[in-house]
Design an enzyme around this catalytic site. Structure first.
Site, short mmCIF file in Angstrom:
data_model
loop_
_atom_site.label_atom_id
_atom_site.label_comp_id
_atom_site.label_asym_id
_atom_site.label_seq_id
_atom_site.Cartn_x
_atom_site.Cartn_y
_atom_site.Cartn_z
N GLN A 28 0.75 -1.17 0.09
CA GLN A 28 0.06 0.15 -0.01
C GLN A 28 0.87 1.36 0.14
OE1 GLN A 28 -2.94 -0.23 3.07
NE2 GLN A 28 -3.64 1.90 2.61
N SER A 58 4.30 -6.08 2.89
CA SER A 58 3.07 -6.03 3.63
C SER A 58 2.16 -6.71 2.81
CB SER A 58 2.82 -4.51 4.13
OG SER A 58 1.89 -4.65 5.06
N LEU A 59 1.16 -5.81 2.18
CA LEU A 59 0.00 -6.21 1.31
C LEU A 59 0.65 -7.15 0.24
CD1 LEU A 59 -2.53 -6.26 -0.27
CD2 LEU A 59 -1.65 -4.21 -1.36
N ARG A 68 -8.94 -7.62 4.52
CA ARG A 68 -7.92 -7.02 5.21
C ARG A 68 -7.79 -5.60 5.28
NH1 ARG A 68 -2.28 -5.39 3.94
NH2 ARG A 68 -0.87 -6.08 5.47
N HIS A 127 0.72 -2.17 11.52
CA HIS A 127 1.81 -3.09 12.03
C HIS A 127 2.06 -2.98 13.57
CE1 HIS A 127 2.12 -4.95 8.26
NE2 HIS A 127 2.30 -3.68 7.72
N GLN A 154 0.43 -10.66 10.73
CA GLN A 154 1.29 -9.73 9.91
C GLN A 154 0.83 -8.30 10.22
OE1 GLN A 154 0.18 -8.41 6.33
NE2 GLN A 154 1.87 -9.19 5.05
#
Length: 401
Positions: A105, A190-191, A215, A303, A352
């Site tokens: 992202q 991440s994503l 998500r 996070h 995550q």
């Protein structure tokens, strides 16, 4: 998950940031194994729940108890009509040669998806996505408006689909299939880890998109539930950023604690936490000789423990999703290690969103193990900049869509 500006050998986030192989025969859409994946018939009986601390060290201790990095857990998985034992250490000694790296992202930009329309297999992904999402994703990607595309709930599925469309754009060019066949490791920021898992055949394009959609929604809802923020610290190494966080935490209550949330590269680390804690970080940064701080235009403290409300929703969705052993190593953001056991992958994906992103360690490990060439597939050139920052001689090519 950062959009970066590279100037004078340093990584700088742009103000527009939204943070957040041995090959089998491939189907025409997305580089997945030629196996049909349906909704899971089993549930996650080993539901993963643990207390979350905003402190980075506490998070690591929590992960250590799970032995995610050195797990020797095995499980029996049905493969066709045969049973196979999958050991989570299967990919432990991987030797990378060619890597596919997928953005997170913040990489989104109005106009992405245009090139994909020139390749039928890539264009088809957007049509399949519309059926799942219930709206015209391509229209939002191409025409925006920017504020809409930048929202957490839309940018995540948009980047996921566009990144996999980039795989099809590459496949369609001369020698593209040979490149795809040569990929022996993959990961995403991440994503982008979801995109990497889809590419590696851990789940279908459709199932991955459903997970990404949920998500984004869950992370947005978690962010709305508390006052939190993120800030990028420019010009310090990770030890000094940690010391800055420790100093800020001395001045705020538990609900406003901060931690390093994204380890990108030396000189650029993102700190997440309560609003007052972030303000304390910004106030003290110059005393720690930070070059600058940049408040990130994000929904909240990604996070960190602030995202804890999203975990149970992710666990439930993952429990009802078929996840297979990846056909090539997929490096996790949580511990910078590849995992093979589907149940372990589910637990890691659930954690995550509350765990610091170990991207710096991931890239350093790939380079130290002999990685020869990388491809960044999807919108933006964020990852290429990070890789070049770590190794000026690294070979990486951008494939957009």
């Amino acid at each position: 998950m950062h959009t970066l500006l590279f100037h004078h050998n340093h990584c700088f986030p742009l103000h527009r940031i939204l943070l957040t192989p041995p090959s089998a025969a491939m189907s025409s859409a997305v580089a997945l194994p030629s196996v049909s994946l349906s909704k899971s018939a089993f549930s996650d009986t080993d539901s993963f729940r643990s207390s979350v601390s905003l402190g980075f060290r506490n998070e690591i201790r929590s992960l250590s108890r799970l032995n995610l990095g050195k797990s020797r857990v095995s499980m029996s998985a049905a493969v066709g009509s045969e049973a196979a034992v999958v050991d989570d250490a299967l990919f432990k000694d991987y030797k990378p040669s060619t890597a596919f790296l997928f953005p997170g992202q913040g990489a989104q930009a109005v106009g992405m998806g245009v090139e994909a329309q020139k390749v039928p297999a890539a264009a088809e992904l957007y049509k399949r996505a519309n059926d799942i999402l219930g709206f015209d994703l391509l229209d939002i990607c191409i025409t925006g408006p920017k504020e809409k595309l930048d929202s957490t709930v839309l940018s995540q599925p948009a980047i996921y689909v566009t990144s996999l469309a980039a795989v099809e754009v590459l496949r369609a060019r001369d020698g593209g299939q040979q490149i795809i066949d040569s990929v022996d490791v993959t990961c995403g920021l991440s994503l982008g880890e979801y995109t990497a898992l889809a590419f590696a055949g851990a789940f279908s394009f459709e199932d991955g998109l459903k997970l990404v959609k949920l998500r984004g929604e869950a992370m947005q809802d978690a962010a709305d539930a508390a006052q939190s923020a993120m800030v990028s610290i420019i010009g310090l190494d990770s030890d000094k950023v940690q010391a800055l966080c420790d100093a800020a935490n001395e001045d705020v209550d538990e609900a406003n604690k901060v931690q390093i949330a994204n380890f990108l590269c030396t000189g650029n680390y993102a700190v997440s936490g309560g609003l007052k804690g972030i303000e304390a970080v910004e106030a003290k940064a110059k005393a720690f000789k930070a070059r600058m701080t940049v408040r990130l235009a994000v929904a909240g403290a990604f996070h960190t423990g602030f995202m804890e409300p999203a975990v149970s929703r992710l666990e439930a969705a993952l429990a009802s999703t078929v996840i297979r052993k990846p056909r090539i190593p997929v490096i996790s953001n949580v511990d910078a290690e590849p995992h093979a056991v589907p149940e372990t992958i589910k637990k890691i994906l659930a954690r995550q969103v509350t765990s610091p992103v170990q991207w710096e360690t991931t890239v350093k490990t790939l380079l130290s193990r002999g990685l020869k060439k990388s491809y960044e597939l999807g919108p933006g050139k964020v990852i290429a900049g990070i890789v070049k920052r770590m190794d000026k001689g690294a070979v990486i090519e951008n494939i957009g869509a």
